[in-house]
Design a protein around this motif. Structure first.
Motif, PDB file in Angstrom:
ATOM      1  N   MET A 189       9.028  -6.121   1.020  1.00  0.00           N
ATOM      2  CA  MET A 189       7.921  -4.864   1.418  1.00  0.00           C
ATOM      3  C   MET A 189       7.470  -5.476   2.651  1.00  0.00           C
ATOM      4  SD  MET A 189       7.266  -3.469  -1.195  1.00  0.00           S
ATOM      5  CE  MET A 189       6.481  -1.924  -0.378  1.00  0.00           C
ATOM      6  N   ASP A 226       6.757  -9.530  -0.886  1.00  0.00           N
ATOM      7  CA  ASP A 226       5.809  -8.615  -0.363  1.00  0.00           C
ATOM      8  C   ASP A 226       5.192  -9.824   0.459  1.00  0.00           C
ATOM      9  OD1 ASP A 226       3.869  -7.106   0.148  1.00  0.00           O
ATOM     10  OD2 ASP A 226       2.273  -7.929  -1.539  1.00  0.00           O
ATOM     11  N   THR A 255       1.482  -2.319  -0.450  1.00  0.00           N
ATOM     12  CA  THR A 255       2.357  -3.242  -0.942  1.00  0.00           C
ATOM     13  C   THR A 255       2.440  -4.135  -2.160  1.00  0.00           C
ATOM     14  OG1 THR A 255       1.487  -5.374  -0.124  1.00  0.00           O
ATOM     15  CG2 THR A 255       2.937  -3.157   1.138  1.00  0.00           C
ATOM     16  N   MET A 256       1.901  -4.813  -2.553  1.00  0.00           N
ATOM     17  CA  MET A 256       2.056  -5.907  -4.008  1.00  0.00           C
ATOM     18  C   MET A 256       2.578  -4.868  -5.930  1.00  0.00           C
ATOM     19  SD  MET A 256       2.041  -9.204  -4.890  1.00  0.00           S
ATOM     20  CE  MET A 256       2.221  -9.800  -6.124  1.00  0.00           C
ATOM     21  N   ALA A 282       5.602  -3.757  -4.977  1.00  0.00           N
ATOM     22  CA  ALA A 282       6.489  -4.203  -5.699  1.00  0.00           C
ATOM     23  C   ALA A 282       6.372  -4.665  -7.009  1.00  0.00           C
ATOM     24  CB  ALA A 282       6.340  -5.800  -4.954  1.00  0.00           C
TER      25      ALA A 282
END
Length: 359
Positions: free
Chosen positions: A183, A255, A262-263, A266
């Protein structure tokens, strides 16, 4: 007094004379002769990190706060000019890459080999320690690594960001059976991708919001690229796209941005029993779907800097398993104007990936 010192650094950030003062300050500090186990290095290549830009713009990075004038820079390589009396492995003229953190070697973390977690770490350009954007620095000899003949000084400076990717891959146990999602296609995302490939990852998908960085990732060997938005509502649709692009289960997600979205992406995209490694520090605090991930036994791990990575990084560069040269997009000298232009270029982003000083 703290206010006055903070204002002074603020003036360095906002007036034409700021880098002259920063540079001269470090020249005074680093012009000393080395102690028995130290070397004096003439800096030749110094890269700009996102943390350097943060310090200049906001006077802080994560929980590290600048309270007085500080020389920045920690991605660096140079040429040995003088060695201490007890240094046996280096001689004047050697080209070296510098590992920027000096740990205490006495605490429990250091004794167990996790010196990157040392609470007394003295790290280039982390307040109140001065960095390496200077003509010369004095540094422990055992943190200066001789460059192979076919590795340039610029590549040597790139060992620092590459070390982040190498440490992340080690923490996540990336190998020939590990399919990887990255990411973020910024500098750290790209070196993490390169490291994962060098560790044997058979398939790598990289995600970003920027078309140019995604195209760079594709040119560097990503198997597929996915453009995403910044809208949390798009996560389910984007997870489906990512999983389709991977065409198999995602074993490890890195990430490299560190934001809520983003987290969360993921965690949702990674297979049950897989790993998510948080590398980026975009948000100091995040709200993410941990409970659903825990119910699928997705392990969440973090990294902080690196440990014992320079020899492997140099071997990757020497052997050609990793090529970091395409990441260096802009080069500047060390005049006042060029230093200011370099930081403005890095802060703007755009097509700038790694901005490098040639001193």
């Amino acid at each position: 007094m703290v206010k006055k010192r903070t204002w002074l650094l603020g003036s360095l950030v906002s007036t034409p004379s700021r880098f002259n003062l920063l540079r001269s300050l470090h020249l005074v500090i680093s012009s000393l002769s080395p102690c028995p186990h130290e070397v004096r290095v003439r800096m030749k290549a110094v890269g700009i990190c996102g943390s350097d830009v943060h310090y200049l713009k906001t006077l802080r990075c994560a929980h590290f706060v600048v309270k007085e004038p500080m020389v920045i820079g920690h991605e660096c390589a140079g040429i040995i000019e003088e060695v201490g009396s007890d240094v046996k492995t280096l001689v004047p003229g050697d080209r070296v890459a510098l590992e920027p953190g000096i740990s205490c070697w006495r605490c429990d973390y250091c004794k167990e080999g996790r010196y990157n977690l040392c609470p007394d770490m003295k790290f280039f350009a982390t307040p109140p320690v001065h960095g390496s954007l200077a003509n010369q620095v004095v540094h422990p000899a055992d943190l200066c690594f001789k460059l192979p003949d076919n590795v340039s000084l610029e590549e040597g400076a790139m060992c620092e960001p590459l070390s982040v990717g190498v440490h992340a891959c080690r923490r996540a146990n990336v190998g020939p059976e590990t399919n990887v999602l990255v990411m973020g296609a910024g500098p750290i995302g790209l070196v993490t991708m390169l490291a994962a490939r060098a560790f044997g990852a058979p398939r790598i998908v990289i995600v970003d919001v920027d078309d140019h960085r995604l195209s760079v990732a594709k040119d560097l060997g990503a198997d597929d690229i996915i453009k995403v938005s910044t809208d949390m509502k798009d996560i389910p649709e984007e997870v489906a796209l990512i999983q389709k692009a991977m065409a198999t289960a995602i074993d490890v997600s890195f990430d490299c941005a560190g934001f809520n979205k983003t987290m969360s992406t993921a965690l949702d995209a990674t297979r049950s029993g897989g790993k998510v490694c948080l590398v980026g520090m975009g948000h100091n605090e995040m709200t993410v779907p941990l409970t659903p991930a825990a119910a699928r036994e997705v392990d969440v791990i973090g990294i902080f800097r690196y440990k014992n990575t320079w020899p492997l990084c140099l071997e990757f560069l020497r052997s050609g398993k990793i090529d970091v040269k395409p990441l260096i997009t802009h080069r500047f000298g060390f005049s006042q104007k060029e230093v200011e232009d370099a930081f403005e270029t890095s802060a703007r982003g755009g097509n700038a990936i790694k901005v490098m000083f040639n001193l």
